[in-house]
Scaffold this active site. Structure first.
Site, mmCIF file in Angstrom:
data_model
loop_
_atom_site.group_PDB
_atom_site.id
_atom_site.type_symbol
_atom_site.label_atom_id
_atom_site.label_comp_id
_atom_site.label_asym_id
_atom_site.label_seq_id
_atom_site.Cartn_x
_atom_site.Cartn_y
_atom_site.Cartn_z
ATOM 1 N N ARG A 180 -17.536 33.985 -17.410
ATOM 2 C CA ARG A 180 -18.715 34.860 -17.721
ATOM 3 C C ARG A 180 -18.555 35.573 -19.008
ATOM 4 N NH1 ARG A 180 -19.677 38.352 -12.228
ATOM 5 N NH2 ARG A 180 -21.326 39.205 -13.385
ATOM 6 N N CYS A 241 -19.538 46.028 -16.679
ATOM 7 C CA CYS A 241 -19.121 44.663 -16.020
ATOM 8 C C CYS A 241 -20.367 43.863 -15.783
ATOM 9 C CB CYS A 241 -18.302 45.280 -14.647
ATOM 10 S SG CYS A 241 -19.496 46.232 -13.684
#
Length: 285
Positions: A180, A241
């Site tokens: 990611r 995050c």
């Protein structure tokens, strides 16, 4: 690290304090959108005796369209008091043992000026693997009395992070999985672009704990993880995050290494990665 400095408590410690009326346990388990069963359903099926459910989505600013952004101090105090917590209690937060959200609860308490808070090392996974008791159903404690005051230095806004791209005054460390971060794997939120904030480093949060036992890794292993990612733990750090939850696993690990003064980018990728948002980088850090 001394016992008083360490933000973690062991399952042995918690077992010995289960009947202590000044120890309040919260289950802060959390999952990504669309993952079933819901954390609340898991909690209702089995939780540590006496634990109340700390809902990350509920303890948030409901007027903000971004996921689970920080509430104001008044709401945090009300939500925490409703969990049976009073000023003076020792709060122990745990999650499923996959280390997603107990550190988020811990950091929120610290952000709102409350220091008597710990995280259960290994969470429910370690607790149950040791054959310890659980209970089912909802715990509805007698409301407590709690006061809170937000210290804004604990969090960063998109504007602050954007300005930091130029100044590099603070290191930005991203807790998302490597795919990611590098932009090779799609984001779980369909409206998000892929990639990372320019200049950020990557320490995937799952590399900081033992997946088999749920326990956080040794201080030496934590040190190596950050050093290997090019993070200088002597200089200012902001963690980020997907939506401001798993970033706090990094923050907790840094705290265990003696690092203080870090901050959380609360909006994280759920905000930065929106279409027409700020610049995005792809590939390795």
């Amino acid at each position: 690290m001394t016992t008083t400095d360490d933000p973690l408590v062991s399952t042995d410690w918690l077992a010995a304090h289960l009947d202590d009326p000044t120890v309040r346990i919260i289950d802060a388990s959390f999952k990504l959108p669309g993952v079933l069963p819901l954390p609340l359903d898991d909690y209702l099926a089995a939780h540590i005796p006496g634990a109340a459910f700390f809902d990350v989505d509920a303890v948030s600013d409901h007027n903000d369209p971004r996921p689970h952004m920080y509430p104001d101090a008044g709401q945090f105090a009300r939500d925490v008091a409703a969990l049976g917590i009073s000023t003076g209690d020792t709060v122990v937060a745990y999650d499923s043992g996959s280390w997603v959200a107990a550190p988020r609860a811990w950091w929120m308490f610290l952000s709102f000026g409350y220091r008597n808070v710990k995280v259960l090392d290994g969470g429910l996974k370690k607790w149950t693997s040791e054959g310890r008791a659980t209970q089912s159903g909802k715990v509805t404690p007698k409301p407590g009395q709690f006061t809170a005051r937000l210290d804004p230095s604990y969090i960063r806004s998109q504007q602050q992070v954007l300005a930091n791209i130029e100044t590099r005054a603070e290191q930005l460390v991203d807790a998302r999985p490597r795919g990611r971060f590098e932009g090779t794997v799609a984001e779980p939120r369909p409206d998000s672009r892929s990639g990372h904030i320019p200049g950020s480093r990557n320490v995937p949060y799952a590399e900081l704990f033992d997946a088999r036992t749920g326990a956080m890794k040794s201080l030496d292993d934590l040190r190596k993880a950050f050093a290997g990612a090019g993070v200088d733990t002597t200089k200012p750090i902001v963690t980020t995050c997907g939506s401001g939850v798993s970033a706090l696993v990094l923050t907790l690990a840094l705290y265990r290494l003696g690092v203080r003064g870090t901050a959380l980018y609360d909006g994280s990728w759920a905000e930065w990665g929106l279409p027409n948002g700020p610049p995005v980088a792809t590939g390795p850090a």
